[in-house]
Design an enzyme around this catalytic site. Structure first.
Site, PDB file in Angstrom:
ATOM      1  N   GLY A   1     -19.474   6.299  -0.287  1.00  0.00           N
ATOM      2  CA  GLY A   1     -18.461   6.652  -1.288  1.00  0.00           C
ATOM      3  C   GLY A   1     -18.477   5.704  -2.472  1.00  0.00           C
TER       4      GLY A   1
ATOM      5  N   LYS B   1       0.862  -1.178   0.000  1.00  0.00           N
ATOM      6  CA  LYS B   1       0.000   0.000   0.000  1.00  0.00           C
ATOM      7  C   LYS B   1       0.897   1.226   0.000  1.00  0.00           C
ATOM      8  CE  LYS B   1      -4.601   0.579   0.645  1.00  0.00           C
ATOM      9  NZ  LYS B   1      -5.641  -0.441   0.473  1.00  0.00           N
TER      10      LYS B   1
ATOM     11  N   VAL C   1     -17.664   2.709  -2.851  1.00  0.00           N
ATOM     12  CA  VAL C   1     -18.186   1.365  -2.608  1.00  0.00           C
ATOM     13  C   VAL C   1     -19.577   1.444  -1.968  1.00  0.00           C
ATOM     14  CG1 VAL C   1     -17.808  -0.843  -1.444  1.00  0.00           C
ATOM     15  CG2 VAL C   1     -15.843   0.454  -2.307  1.00  0.00           C
TER      16      VAL C   1
ATOM     17  N   GLY D   1     -21.086   5.293   5.218  1.00  0.00           N
ATOM     18  CA  GLY D   1     -20.152   5.731   4.178  1.00  0.00           C
ATOM     19  C   GLY D   1     -20.722   5.451   2.798  1.00  0.00           C
TER      20      GLY D   1
HETATM   21  N1  PHE Z   1      -8.169   0.042  -2.482  1.00  0.00           N
HETATM   22  C1  PHE Z   1      -8.253  -1.325  -2.805  1.00  0.00           C
HETATM   23  C2  PHE Z   1      -8.389  -2.217  -1.605  1.00  0.00           C
HETATM   24  O1  PHE Z   1      -8.154  -1.797  -0.500  1.00  0.00           O
HETATM   25  C3  PHE Z   1      -7.049  -1.780  -3.544  1.00  0.00           C
HETATM   26  C4  PHE Z   1      -7.383  -1.867  -4.963  1.00  0.00           C
HETATM   27  C5  PHE Z   1      -6.638  -1.200  -5.843  1.00  0.00           C
HETATM   28  C6  PHE Z   1      -8.452  -2.591  -5.364  1.00  0.00           C
HETATM   29  C7  PHE Z   1      -6.960  -1.253  -7.158  1.00  0.00           C
HETATM   30  C8  PHE Z   1      -8.771  -2.647  -6.681  1.00  0.00           C
HETATM   31  C9  PHE Z   1      -8.013  -1.990  -7.569  1.00  0.00           C
HETATM   32  O2  PHE Z   1      -8.726  -3.375  -1.743  1.00  0.00           O
END
Ligand code: PHE
Length: 353
Positions: free
Chosen positions: A183, A79, A185, A181
């Site tokens: 957002g 990350k 998702v 939330g």
């Molecule tokens: N932000 C996503 C996660 O925490 C990581 C991810 C990056 C997912 C790119 C999909 C595509 O799972």
């Protein structure tokens, strides 16, 4: 302070950089490449102190390792955090992302990134001007676009499996579901839940986001500070992590927790606390794997849309298996999920030895 945080980590590599022009700390944390190149999003956020940013990136990277392993993807976990001093847009944002793209390029593909909190496919397009190690560029640039709705799809299947576990039926019609939330998702997830007939409770700090969902669906709006104590069947955290801890768990009035936020547990013991409270917890790194299955499946593994949908449904099956193990072995669901992921990581270590 930074030095101590670095020394305490169990991951493989941290690359740190400071961008003077924008006063931004950049931390790219590669937690594990045991299963393959390390994948993980790039988060943009303001932190009180750079050591908080580093710690956050480290914990999120470790969660990515577990996520990839839990859903059998041939990738490791990483990350990156761009710890900005305030909102950054336009040319300065572009310049920072290009600078960051250079850093990602220097890692030669050990780290492949994508969007996360406060970064978008358009941002990925900019990073991709400096290196090819990026998923989820915009569709116009040939990328797979916003992973949010696909993460939501996986969470949806996970919520159904969790309802089956708790209530004996996966049918969400009439179930009270609290989405915290709205957002990338949370918003598409709320729409899917409403379409299934769930009774939606929603909460978001942004009244604009709430309005957009409320315009199209019957919802009850819950003030942010009342989420934890609100009675519901399933609590669905889709905002930032850390909402489940020693202080909040005793106040929960739900039967299950099943949402997309990363690192929902304040500390590992909170998994057992939920279990003791009789609340079924869908481990975050399993239920929220729909985005990585989509992005890496489509862009790296050449999966079809049909394959991806079956993988998303597989998140439900994975959780069902975790719930069964948890019951059989008398361990928390988070412990069962960790064991599952670690078994895969352990097997790969043996293969290397
Ligand atoms: N932000 C996503 C996660 O925490 C990581 C991810 C990056 C997912 C790119 C999909 C595509 O799972």
């Amino acid at each position: 302070m930074l030095v101590e945080v670095l020394r305490a980590w169990d991951g493989e590599e941290v690359v740190a950089s400071y961008d003077h022009l924008s006063d931004t700390w950049i931390f790219a944390c590669i937690h594990s490449t045991a299963l393959g190149p390390a994948g993980g999003g790039t988060r943009m956020k303001t932190y009180a102190d750079p050591s908080d940013a580093l710690r956050d990136a480290m914990r999120l990277a470790a969660a990515m390792t577990m996520k990839m392993a839990a859903v059998d993807l041939p990738f490791g976990g990483a990350k990156a955090v761009l710890a900005v001093s305030g909102p950054i847009e336009g040319e300065s944002r572009r310049r920072l992302l290009l600078e960051y793209g250079r850093l990602v390029a220097s890692l030669g593909g050990t780290f492949v990134t994508g969007p996360d909190v406060n970064t978008s496919p358009t941002d990925m397009d900019v990073i991709a001007e400096r290196c090819p190690y990026v998923v989820c560029r915009s569709a116009e640039r040939g990328g797979s676009g916003d992973p949010g709705p696909h993460t939501a799809r996986g969470v949806f299947h996970g919520i159904r499996a969790t309802a089956k576990q708790v209530f004996g039926s996966a049918d969400l019609n009439g179930r009270t579901v609290l989405v915290q939330g709205l957002g990338d998702v949370g918003a598409p997830l709320a729409e899917q839940l409403a379409a299934e007939g769930a009774k939606l409770l929603v909460s978001d700090l942004s009244t604009e986001r709430v309005r957009r969902i409320a315009e199209r669906n019957p919802v009850q709006v819950i003030p942010a500070d009342e989420v934890i104590g609100t009675e519901c069947d399933i609590y669905v955290p889709c905002a930032l992590g850390g909402t489940l801890n020693a202080e909040t768990i005793p106040r929960l009035r739900c039967r299950a927790v099943a949402g997309s936020a990363n690192n929902q547990l304040g500390e590992p013991e909170d998994g057992q606390r939920l279990s003791d409270a009789g609340i079924v917890y869908a481990p975050d790194f399993v239920i929220n794997a729909g985005g990585v299955l989509y992005a890496w499946g489509l862009e790296s593994l050449g999966w079809s849309r049909e394959t991806i949908e079956s993988k998303h449904a597989g998140i439900g099956d994975k959780l069902t298996e975790i719930y069964r193990r948890s019951a059989e072995e008398g361990i928390s669901t988070s412990e069962a999920a960790e064991q599952l992921a670690k078994a895969r990581l352990g097997a790969s270590q043996k293969a290397l030895a």
